[in-house]
Structure formats: C-alpha cells, structure tokens
Design a protein around this motif. Sequence first.
Motif, PDB file in Angstrom:
ATOM      1  N   ILE A  30       0.662  -1.238  -0.051  1.00 34.85           N
ATOM      2  CA  ILE A  30      -0.056  -0.016   0.092  1.00 34.85           C
ATOM      3  C   ILE A  30       0.925   1.194  -0.051  1.00 34.85           C
ATOM      4  O   ILE A  30       2.030   1.368   0.484  1.00 34.85           O
ATOM      5  CB  ILE A  30      -0.825  -0.082   1.235  1.00 34.85           C
ATOM      6  N   HIS A  31       0.434   2.355  -0.605  1.00 34.97           N
ATOM      7  CA  HIS A  31       1.094   3.729  -0.740  1.00 34.97           C
ATOM      8  C   HIS A  31       0.386   4.823   0.177  1.00 34.97           C
ATOM      9  O   HIS A  31      -0.811   5.258  -0.153  1.00 34.97           O
ATOM     10  CB  HIS A  31       1.154   4.207  -2.264  1.00 34.97           C
ATOM     11  N   TYR A  32       0.885   4.949   1.402  1.00 34.65           N
ATOM     12  CA  TYR A  32       0.265   6.164   2.109  1.00 34.65           C
ATOM     13  C   TYR A  32       0.363   7.350   1.444  1.00 34.65           C
ATOM     14  O   TYR A  32      -0.785   8.238   1.498  1.00 34.65           O
ATOM     15  CB  TYR A  32       1.074   5.985   3.509  1.00 34.65           C
ATOM     16  N   PRO A  33       1.312   7.818   0.591  1.00 37.91           N
ATOM     17  CA  PRO A  33       1.054   9.106  -0.132  1.00 37.91           C
ATOM     18  C   PRO A  33       0.088   9.155  -1.011  1.00 37.91           C
ATOM     19  O   PRO A  33      -0.320  10.221  -1.791  1.00 37.91           O
ATOM     20  CB  PRO A  33       2.695   9.394  -0.777  1.00 37.91           C
ATOM     21  N   GLN A  34      -0.710   8.069  -1.553  1.00 37.55           N
ATOM     22  CA  GLN A  34      -1.485   8.060  -2.444  1.00 37.55           C
ATOM     23  C   GLN A  34      -2.935   8.105  -2.107  1.00 37.55           C
ATOM     24  O   GLN A  34      -3.947   7.782  -2.938  1.00 37.55           O
ATOM     25  CB  GLN A  34      -1.384   6.779  -3.559  1.00 37.55           C
ATOM     26  N   ALA A  72      -3.285  -7.769  -0.852  1.00 42.20           N
ATOM     27  CA  ALA A  72      -3.017  -6.260  -0.799  1.00 42.20           C
ATOM     28  C   ALA A  72      -4.027  -5.277  -1.414  1.00 42.20           C
ATOM     29  O   ALA A  72      -4.595  -5.563  -2.265  1.00 42.20           O
ATOM     30  CB  ALA A  72      -1.407  -6.095  -1.165  1.00 42.20           C
ATOM     31  N   SER A  73      -3.975  -4.177  -0.742  1.00 39.74           N
ATOM     32  CA  SER A  73      -5.088  -3.290  -1.385  1.00 39.74           C
ATOM     33  C   SER A  73      -4.339  -2.495  -2.396  1.00 39.74           C
ATOM     34  O   SER A  73      -5.026  -1.867  -3.285  1.00 39.74           O
ATOM     35  CB  SER A  73      -5.623  -2.114  -0.286  1.00 39.74           C
ATOM     36  N   ASP A  74      -3.227  -2.071  -2.346  1.00 41.26           N
ATOM     37  CA  ASP A  74      -2.469  -1.257  -3.362  1.00 41.26           C
ATOM     38  C   ASP A  74      -3.137   0.187  -3.539  1.00 41.26           C
ATOM     39  O   ASP A  74      -3.356   0.617  -4.532  1.00 41.26           O
ATOM     40  CB  ASP A  74      -2.249  -1.844  -4.647  1.00 41.26           C
ATOM     41  N   VAL A  75      -3.928   0.693  -2.481  1.00 39.11           N
ATOM     42  CA  VAL A  75      -4.220   1.840  -2.467  1.00 39.11           C
ATOM     43  C   VAL A  75      -2.864   2.968  -2.898  1.00 39.11           C
ATOM     44  O   VAL A  75      -1.891   2.598  -2.220  1.00 39.11           O
ATOM     45  CB  VAL A  75      -4.845   2.639  -1.005  1.00 39.11           C
ATOM     46  N   GLY A  76      -3.040   3.983  -3.937  1.00 33.84           N
ATOM     47  CA  GLY A  76      -4.060   4.435  -4.384  1.00 33.84           C
ATOM     48  C   GLY A  76      -4.640   3.951  -5.849  1.00 33.84           C
ATOM     49  O   GLY A  76      -5.613   4.392  -6.042  1.00 33.84           O
ATOM     50  N   GLY A  77      -3.634   2.891  -6.367  1.00 31.58           N
ATOM     51  CA  GLY A  77      -4.379   2.348  -7.575  1.00 31.58           C
ATOM     52  C   GLY A  77      -5.327   1.429  -7.329  1.00 31.58           C
ATOM     53  O   GLY A  77      -6.331   1.355  -7.867  1.00 31.58           O
TER      54      GLY A  77
END
Length: 443
Positions: free
Chosen positions: A81-85, A322-327
Amino acid sequence: MTLQAHCAAVLHYTASSSADLSSTHAFQPHYFPDGALVIDTDSGRVVACGDAESVLANYPGIEIKTYDNALIMPGMIDTHIHYPQVDVIASYGEQLLDWLNNYTFPAEQAFADEQYAAATADFFLDELTRNGTTTALVFGTVHPQSVDAFFSASHQRNMRMICGKVMMDRNAPHALCDTADSSLTQSRELIERWHGKGRQQYAVTPRFAITSTREQLEVAGQLLKEYPTVTLQTHLAENLDEIAFVEELFPERASYLDVYDYYGLLGPRSVFAHGVHLTDTDYQRLSESGSHLAFCPTSNLFLGSGLFRLHKQPHPVSVGLASDVGGGTSMSMLQTLSEAYKICQLNGTSLSAHEAFYRVTQGNAQVLGLDHRIGSFNSGNEADFIVLDLNATPLMQRRQSTCHTLEERLFALMVLGDDRAIAATFVAGQCLYRKVSNKELSN
C-alpha cells in the motif's frame, strides 16, 4: 499484569505443517462460537484463546468485555500500500504508466513538506484502523521526511508497520528523483533511526526497475546485505507497457524479474507487488528464492492490468493479499477479498472464505516474516485484533440470518462487508478505533 477478556465468536488460523502459502490447504481454522480472547493490556500480548467457559474458569475476577453478533479475529494485514496516494484514489481513466505520470507523481511532490506528510500519515493510519488493518507494508515517497512522518505517527500508536523511502533516480519528475548515492545515505540513516524502534521495521524500496538505474539497484542490493533483517519491496510485471519499457532499459537481462535477481533483490524477505504477467521461468525463480508476491485485486482491475493467478501456479510461490491504494480502490481488506474472489472466478478457480481470511491474517503475517508475532491468537503473540459486526448493515443482517455454516457467514462478510463491519480495532491490546453507533451519534 492486567488481564482482560474479550468475548464473542472467535476465529483465527494457524499454519499447517507444510506452511505452503501457494496451497489452499496451508492452514487450520480455530473457531469458538462462544469464545474468549484473554490479553494482557500491560504487555499488549495474547494470554489465552478458546471456548469462553473453559478459558474464563482459569481467570476468576477478570474484566470481561462482551460483544453481540460479533466475530473477533486477528487484525488484518496489508502486504502492499502507498500512504502518499490517499489523495489520488479513485482518479479517472488511466492505465499504470499514465496514471503514475498524471496523478501519482504530482501528488507525491507535496511530501517534501514535513507538515503535510505528518498530516497525511495521521489520516492514513486512522483509516487503516477504521478498516481493521493493523499492520501494512507501506511505500513512502522519495523524501526521507515522508518516512520519518510515517514512522513517528505509527510509533505513537504502537502499530507494527513496515515502511521505506522510495528510491527513484530516473524516468520521474526532477523533484522526485534522488541519486544512487543519496538513496544509499538516506536509506541507511532511516534504517538506523527506525528499524527495530518499538514495532517499526524498515523496507528497502526501489519503486520499480523503470525508475532506478543499474547503480541504484546495486545500492538496494548492498543495503539488503548490510541490514539482513530489513524487508525489500518493489513492483513487478504489473502492466504490459511497463514490461516492454523494462525490456528496453535492461536489454541484457532475460526478464523483468531477472533484473531484480541480477542485483540480489530476491529472497525470503522480498515482496514483489503484482506479478500479473510472469513466465513459468519467473515463477520457478521466485519459488526457488523463497520470494513473495502481493496480489492487488482492486488495483489490477481498476488500472486494467490483468488477472493475477492465485492458484494453479506452474511453481509454488508464496502470495499475500494487498489493497495497493491508491491504484487500489479501497483500504478495506474485506473489499479486497471480494475482488480477489471475482478474479479467481474469472481464472477458473475458487477462493474459499476460509482461505481468504487466512490469507489476510496468518498468511500475510507469514509473507512478512511476522507470523511468530502477529496474525493468530497463539499465546504470547502481540494482541492486534478486530471485532467484526456481522450485522453492520441491514443487508448484512438479513443475509447473515440465512447463513447456516461458518463458511457461509464468512463469505457473506467478505462480499458485503467494508469499513462499516469493523466495530473495534485493538493494537497491542489497546483500542485505537471503536465504531460510533447511530444512536450514540444522535445523542
């Protein structure tokens, strides 16, 4: 020692003797319809778990918290996951490379501002706990202050988190590029400052082969040798245009995966996000090296990347969810499981509810090398757990009333559930989130 018992239906999973995460029979469920989870709130650890009557008999006078129409499980774990996205989630109309250039890279430039990074980290971690996620493998940005901000917020909450500074020295905006030397220096400083501090762990984080030179990938391999207990996270074979670009940049290498292999980035502590388009040889090398893949269903669908093979692999490879936020389109691992089920259906296989919940708890803990600490209710494990409200919505309540087996209840929960199903989230024995009821809101 301050003991506390949490009583409801209780479910957790332990690994089978084979512990093969590519197998659908890698786990054993432990279900107690009238269960109790006993924790020590001082140490933040699990003391006991089992049938309430027999467990509570061993602890006369213990404080008891009881939950109706609820299921207690270990906290869910997100392996990519990407917290900046968080501010580009649900951005319209692109596939991977254009999406990065048009949405992600502009958004990540804001993390040069320490205050902005700190505010976003707070929001992100609050959202994770609201969605029942207690541990995640997280991308920062190229800015070291983005990682400092994240770990500061996570350490304050006593969450077990893994994060790293993105390494990116080409094919990105100038404001987001470091160098091989600066990425080495800054990563070392962050590792020394945060890895092993409380429950924080570091991940060496080259974004992907497209944005790292050969020199920078060498640095990533060097860091893994210098600090053998850190994690490696990056992206792999997500999109066909991405793969073609990697082939142009590294014509001397046999495949996208071979780029990482050549620079020493494969191994049991390495997690490669996506892996949608892999050859049989790639699967064999991942399997031989003990490396892991992170299956990101909502992201793969949203960006049109393709259908990941969770089952029927040519060689067995360990896979996390995995969620892969923000994609990805949701921070809820319940919604992630719902989309994973649909992708498996399109691939001609089936993701059972037990396998699904195993994978987002004990299974994902295994992927991250943390199954001796989190992911199950084994005595001595860290007391990260959630209380799931099985009647969170009128539709969920109606559907649950027609379920006759645990498998049916779990499947309805993962298809219909989202953040509304999380009644409470506990981290190291302390409640970080409790859902406010409509009645309480109106008072």
